[in-house]
Structures are given as structure tokens and as C-alpha cells.
Design a protein around this motif. Sequence first.
Motif, short mmCIF file in Angstrom:
data_model
loop_
_atom_site.label_atom_id
_atom_site.label_comp_id
_atom_site.label_asym_id
_atom_site.label_seq_id
_atom_site.Cartn_x
_atom_site.Cartn_y
_atom_site.Cartn_z
N LEU A 240 0.84 -1.19 0.00
CA LEU A 240 0.00 0.00 0.00
C LEU A 240 0.88 1.25 0.00
N LYS A 241 0.41 2.27 -0.70
CA LYS A 241 1.18 3.51 -0.78
C LYS A 241 0.26 4.70 -0.70
N ALA A 242 0.67 5.72 0.06
CA ALA A 242 -0.02 7.00 0.12
C ALA A 242 1.05 8.07 0.33
N GLY A 243 1.25 8.91 -0.67
CA GLY A 243 2.33 9.90 -0.58
C GLY A 243 3.67 9.21 -0.47
N ASP A 244 4.45 9.59 0.53
CA ASP A 244 5.76 8.98 0.73
C ASP A 244 5.70 7.75 1.64
N GLU A 245 4.50 7.45 2.16
CA GLU A 245 4.37 6.34 3.10
C GLU A 245 4.01 5.06 2.36
N THR A 246 4.73 3.98 2.68
CA THR A 246 4.44 2.68 2.10
C THR A 246 4.30 1.64 3.20
N PHE A 247 3.61 0.57 2.87
CA PHE A 247 3.39 -0.51 3.83
C PHE A 247 3.27 -1.81 3.06
#
Length: 220
Positions: free
Chosen positions: A111-118
Motif C-alpha cells: 500500500l502507498k499514500a504519498g511517501d508512506e508505504t506498507f
Amino acid sequence: MKYRSVFDIIGPVMVGPSSSHTAGAARIGLMAGKLFGVTPEVIHVTFYGSFADTYRGHGTDVAIVGGVLGFDTFDDRIPESIKIAESKGIKIVFETSEALTDHPNTARVNLKAGDETFELVGISIGGGTIEITELNHFPLRLSGGGPALVVLHHDRFGAIAAVTRVLADHEINIGHMEVSRHEKGKQALMAIEIDDRMPREVLEEINRLPQVERSVMIGE
């Protein structure tokens, strides 16, 4: 594997067609979405083994996306989850891999949102039951035979004690526990198998701890 009740054998209330390929997949997605904590801009799923062969026909694709969106196994919106996600501007990417895995029903959810990934790797072991084998590149060895608490937290003095103190205060017994980190002072992980299902208010209390980023239950 030990079953707690006849309902674990029959399987969960779910949108079909398959408890392992649909309900289990939805729970993998639900776990990923809860731990990510924000609405993703991109949902990238890699399927392995039998998931890779049958994910379209068995609804594994819509189930995982629905789970990420917060839809539980019985939610009537699951069949339309990809359309719902795309209407929210979420990019959906599916791919398959021939890499060998420990279990044929394996999915990697990124999952990705902006610079954050998981990233999370989950397997569906049947009857809607899942195991999480990797989380943000932390390897896990949760048995899948009972409820477990997964906690992403800051690697700070007292973080582990704070979580276990909450469990002790509510007389929740720990059967098995693993802790790991990639780097001192950065993100760390606790995976705690407990004897009984934990009340939701206890989970909320853990999530309010200043050291905790996010925590979720497996097998609740």
C-alpha cells in the motif's frame, strides 16, 4: 491447528464463493488496511500459488481490495470493491508470481499514500483463517491457531512493558511473543499470541499508548 468452535470449521459469514480464496483474502486485505491506517493511493497485490491461478474466478482480487477498504468478509460491497476503490481515485495493480512460497494461498499486499508505504504478506489457510508471515519486511511466525495482537511501535525504552502492562491489567495471558526491529530507535514490531479474544476497548487502550503507531488483532 486447534479450532475454538464449530463455526471455525464451517467458516465465517462471508460473501462467496470460497472461504479460503475469498473470506481469507478479505481478512488479509483488512489486516493490511488497518495497519496502514490511512486510505491508500495505490493498492499493489502480488498473488502466488493457487491464488495466482484462480484469483479472478474466486473473487480473491475483489476480496483483498475490499478488505483494504475496510469491508469485512460478509460485506455486500466486496464484489464491487475494485470499482469503489477506483471511484475514490485509488490505483489498483495486480500481478502474479511463480516464486515458491510456503503455502499456495499467499498474497503480498503493498500500500502507498504519498511517501508512506506498507507491505504485508499473508496466507489463507482455510475456513477464512489467515496467517501473517511478513510485515514491513519483519518476518512473523504466528501460529494462526488463536487470537494474536500485532503492534507496530517506536523502538523506545518501555514500549514493550507498556503494552504488556495493559494486557496484565486486563488479565490477558500471553502464550507466545516475538519482538523485532530493523534498526535501533526506528520502527519495531511486537507479535503477541494470547489465550482468549481481546475486548475491543483493550485494543483501543493499546493504540492510545504514545509509543504505539498502530495495533490490530488477528483472529478476533
